[in-house]
Design a protein around this motif. Sequence first.
Motif, PDB file in Angstrom:
ATOM      1  N   VAL A  53     -11.235  19.035  -6.424  1.00  0.00           N
ATOM      2  CA  VAL A  53     -10.401  20.143  -6.906  1.00  0.00           C
ATOM      3  C   VAL A  53      -9.664  19.758  -8.186  1.00  0.00           C
ATOM      4  O   VAL A  53      -9.113  20.626  -8.877  1.00  0.00           O
ATOM      5  CB  VAL A  53      -9.400  20.613  -5.820  1.00  0.00           C
ATOM      6  N   ALA A  54      -9.639  18.461  -8.510  1.00  0.00           N
ATOM      7  CA  ALA A  54      -9.052  18.022  -9.779  1.00  0.00           C
ATOM      8  C   ALA A  54     -10.077  18.025 -10.909  1.00  0.00           C
ATOM      9  O   ALA A  54      -9.704  18.115 -12.086  1.00  0.00           O
ATOM     10  CB  ALA A  54      -8.459  16.617  -9.633  1.00  0.00           C
ATOM     11  N   TYR A  55     -11.365  17.954 -10.563  1.00  0.00           N
ATOM     12  CA  TYR A  55     -12.394  17.898 -11.591  1.00  0.00           C
ATOM     13  C   TYR A  55     -12.350  19.085 -12.558  1.00  0.00           C
ATOM     14  O   TYR A  55     -12.490  18.890 -13.772  1.00  0.00           O
ATOM     15  CB  TYR A  55     -13.782  17.805 -10.955  1.00  0.00           C
ATOM     16  N   PRO A  56     -12.178  20.338 -12.082  1.00  0.00           N
ATOM     17  CA  PRO A  56     -12.079  21.435 -13.062  1.00  0.00           C
ATOM     18  C   PRO A  56     -10.941  21.249 -14.054  1.00  0.00           C
ATOM     19  O   PRO A  56     -11.073  21.616 -15.230  1.00  0.00           O
ATOM     20  CB  PRO A  56     -11.862  22.671 -12.167  1.00  0.00           C
ATOM     21  N   LEU A  57      -9.815  20.653 -13.615  1.00  0.00           N
ATOM     22  CA  LEU A  57      -8.715  20.378 -14.534  1.00  0.00           C
ATOM     23  C   LEU A  57      -9.087  19.286 -15.540  1.00  0.00           C
ATOM     24  O   LEU A  57      -8.752  19.386 -16.732  1.00  0.00           O
ATOM     25  CB  LEU A  57      -7.470  19.953 -13.750  1.00  0.00           C
ATOM     26  N   PHE A  58      -9.765  18.253 -15.076  1.00  0.00           N
ATOM     27  CA  PHE A  58     -10.222  17.215 -15.997  1.00  0.00           C
ATOM     28  C   PHE A  58     -11.230  17.780 -16.998  1.00  0.00           C
ATOM     29  O   PHE A  58     -11.231  17.399 -18.174  1.00  0.00           O
ATOM     30  CB  PHE A  58     -10.860  16.056 -15.220  1.00  0.00           C
ATOM     31  N   ILE A  59     -12.094  18.686 -16.532  1.00  0.00           N
ATOM     32  CA  ILE A  59     -13.079  19.304 -17.437  1.00  0.00           C
ATOM     33  C   ILE A  59     -12.373  20.082 -18.535  1.00  0.00           C
ATOM     34  O   ILE A  59     -12.710  19.975 -19.721  1.00  0.00           O
ATOM     35  CB  ILE A  59     -14.036  20.208 -16.641  1.00  0.00           C
ATOM     36  N   ARG A  60     -11.353  20.857 -18.159  1.00  0.00           N
ATOM     37  CA  ARG A  60     -10.663  21.687 -19.135  1.00  0.00           C
ATOM     38  C   ARG A  60      -9.746  20.870 -20.050  1.00  0.00           C
ATOM     39  O   ARG A  60      -9.696  21.096 -21.263  1.00  0.00           O
ATOM     40  CB  ARG A  60      -9.848  22.768 -18.426  1.00  0.00           C
ATOM     41  N   GLU A  61      -9.014  19.908 -19.485  1.00  0.00           N
ATOM     42  CA  GLU A  61      -8.016  19.195 -20.271  1.00  0.00           C
ATOM     43  C   GLU A  61      -8.584  18.011 -21.047  1.00  0.00           C
ATOM     44  O   GLU A  61      -8.027  17.610 -22.078  1.00  0.00           O
ATOM     45  CB  GLU A  61      -6.877  18.719 -19.362  1.00  0.00           C
ATOM     46  N   GLY A 112     -12.169  17.763 -21.581  1.00  0.00           N
ATOM     47  CA  GLY A 112     -13.472  18.120 -22.141  1.00  0.00           C
ATOM     48  C   GLY A 112     -14.625  17.347 -21.536  1.00  0.00           C
ATOM     49  O   GLY A 112     -15.620  17.076 -22.215  1.00  0.00           O
ATOM     50  N   LEU A 113     -14.537  17.008 -20.248  1.00  0.00           N
ATOM     51  CA  LEU A 113     -15.589  16.223 -19.608  1.00  0.00           C
ATOM     52  C   LEU A 113     -16.807  17.080 -19.291  1.00  0.00           C
ATOM     53  O   LEU A 113     -16.697  18.275 -19.017  1.00  0.00           O
ATOM     54  CB  LEU A 113     -15.061  15.582 -18.323  1.00  0.00           C
ATOM     55  N   SER A 114     -17.980  16.466 -19.315  1.00  0.00           N
ATOM     56  CA  SER A 114     -19.230  17.142 -18.955  1.00  0.00           C
ATOM     57  C   SER A 114     -19.509  16.957 -17.466  1.00  0.00           C
ATOM     58  O   SER A 114     -18.866  16.148 -16.791  1.00  0.00           O
ATOM     59  CB  SER A 114     -20.393  16.572 -19.760  1.00  0.00           C
ATOM     60  N   TYR A 115     -20.506  17.693 -16.956  1.00  0.00           N
ATOM     61  CA  TYR A 115     -20.906  17.516 -15.562  1.00  0.00           C
ATOM     62  C   TYR A 115     -21.399  16.083 -15.325  1.00  0.00           C
ATOM     63  O   TYR A 115     -21.139  15.492 -14.272  1.00  0.00           O
ATOM     64  CB  TYR A 115     -22.013  18.506 -15.187  1.00  0.00           C
ATOM     65  N   SER A 116     -22.110  15.519 -16.277  1.00  0.00           N
ATOM     66  CA  SER A 116     -22.597  14.147 -16.116  1.00  0.00           C
ATOM     67  C   SER A 116     -21.438  13.155 -16.030  1.00  0.00           C
ATOM     68  O   SER A 116     -21.486  12.198 -15.249  1.00  0.00           O
ATOM     69  CB  SER A 116     -23.511  13.776 -17.282  1.00  0.00           C
ATOM     70  N   SER A 128      -7.428   9.251 -20.514  1.00  0.00           N
ATOM     71  CA  SER A 128      -8.593   8.610 -21.114  1.00  0.00           C
ATOM     72  C   SER A 128      -9.723   8.594 -20.084  1.00  0.00           C
ATOM     73  O   SER A 128      -9.517   8.188 -18.929  1.00  0.00           O
ATOM     74  CB  SER A 128      -8.256   7.178 -21.535  1.00  0.00           C
ATOM     75  N   TYR A 129     -10.901   9.031 -20.494  1.00  0.00           N
ATOM     76  CA  TYR A 129     -12.025   9.109 -19.556  1.00  0.00           C
ATOM     77  C   TYR A 129     -12.346   7.748 -18.943  1.00  0.00           C
ATOM     78  O   TYR A 129     -12.456   7.615 -17.726  1.00  0.00           O
ATOM     79  CB  TYR A 129     -13.262   9.673 -20.259  1.00  0.00           C
ATOM     80  N   TRP A 130     -12.470   6.726 -19.789  1.00  0.00           N
ATOM     81  CA  TRP A 130     -12.853   5.419 -19.263  1.00  0.00           C
ATOM     82  C   TRP A 130     -11.744   4.784 -18.435  1.00  0.00           C
ATOM     83  O   TRP A 130     -12.014   4.084 -17.457  1.00  0.00           O
ATOM     84  CB  TRP A 130     -13.285   4.499 -20.401  1.00  0.00           C
TER      85      TRP A 130
END
Length: 401
Positions: free
Chosen positions: A33-41, A43-47, A99-101
């Motif tokens: 349920v946090a992934y959609p927020l990470f995607i929006r904030e 800019g993460l891809s599905y991969s 940060s993604y990493w």
Amino acid sequence: MQVSSLVNRLSSGTVFIAASHLSLELTNNFLPVAYPLFIREMGLSYSQIGTIALVSIVAATLLQPLFGYLSDRFDSRLILLASIAWIGTIMGLTGLVRSYWLLVVVVGLGGLGSAAFHPAAAALASAVAGRRRGASMSLFSVGGNLGAALSPLLIGAALLRAGLPGTLFLIPLVWIFSLVLYLRLGQLPADHRLASRDKTSGRSRRARGDGVEIGSWLALILVVLITATRSWFQGALNTYLPEWLQGQGWSPEHANTLLSVLLASVAVGSLTGGTVSDRVGRVAVVFVSFTLLTPALWLLLNSSGFVQVLAVALVGVNVGATFPVTLLMAQEAWPRAVGLASSLAIGFGWLPAGIGAWAVGAVADRSSLTLGLTTLLLVPLLGLAAAVIFQTRFRRGMIEA
């Protein structure tokens, strides 16, 4: 069997271990349920989301054999205490990461708490159960499943109100339970080996003619394969169900609720699976569950409204029913070191959950998320094939419960 009836028939140690499992799973099942927020904030891809899920699973599984080995030689009760405090604190910090990493690293560190907890807790759940190991493992599993079901609801509500920093809510929550666990460690046994004499009947455990030799590596490998296919299926579905539902036009609240329905249904299946397997056999439960998973997922992907909710529940019940059963099958195939056996079934068996999430994400990036989830229709068939081989080679089940 009703929960109250099951609890009354089992020891307070079993109930406490189940509560510990609830606390552990509450800390790390909110990520979908946090992934959609990470995607929006961010800019993460599905991969990239799939990679985070993969790292989480790898960290929570790959080192489990090591922790299982340690739990057979040291005090498992202290491992429970440390692992719950660790994972709750680390996962509580994920919402502060931008940060993604760094997020990948933090999620991976949090997964180590799960890796340490599961072998020790599963072994203790069997040790305190006497002859009702199936029922005890069901309660242990349902504790974890309820924690997983509550996680997206509680942390999801915090995320809706505070954004990603809402994950900080986990830290005081998990330290309160860690304190309670510390004060109650004395009710749990220090020795959890199944090879010891049965405390209920006063006699040594022995094979009941069910066909699996004590210490059969082939049986253990087949159990790991069965667990692997289930975890591939569940890990991928859990990761992407909220995002897929939002892509179908549903609100985030509805998507989070359906994920909780899925996880709560897994809890219902876990509650019944082990108990039923004490009566009809472990493999029979696996056969029925894996046979129903493919049509249930097809219905989920091709329906809406109330029918879709029923499909989600049907998927969850059949996934959950195999949780306690596969753990018991692993322990009964290698009773001389149940911590190690549990770690192999949970660790190597659950590792494909991350691989499945990554694979579905890769397909989704190249086509659509619907097509990615559709690939899961074939996965339960692989588990069913492993169960057929198990039944053919070991015709009459496991050791005496």
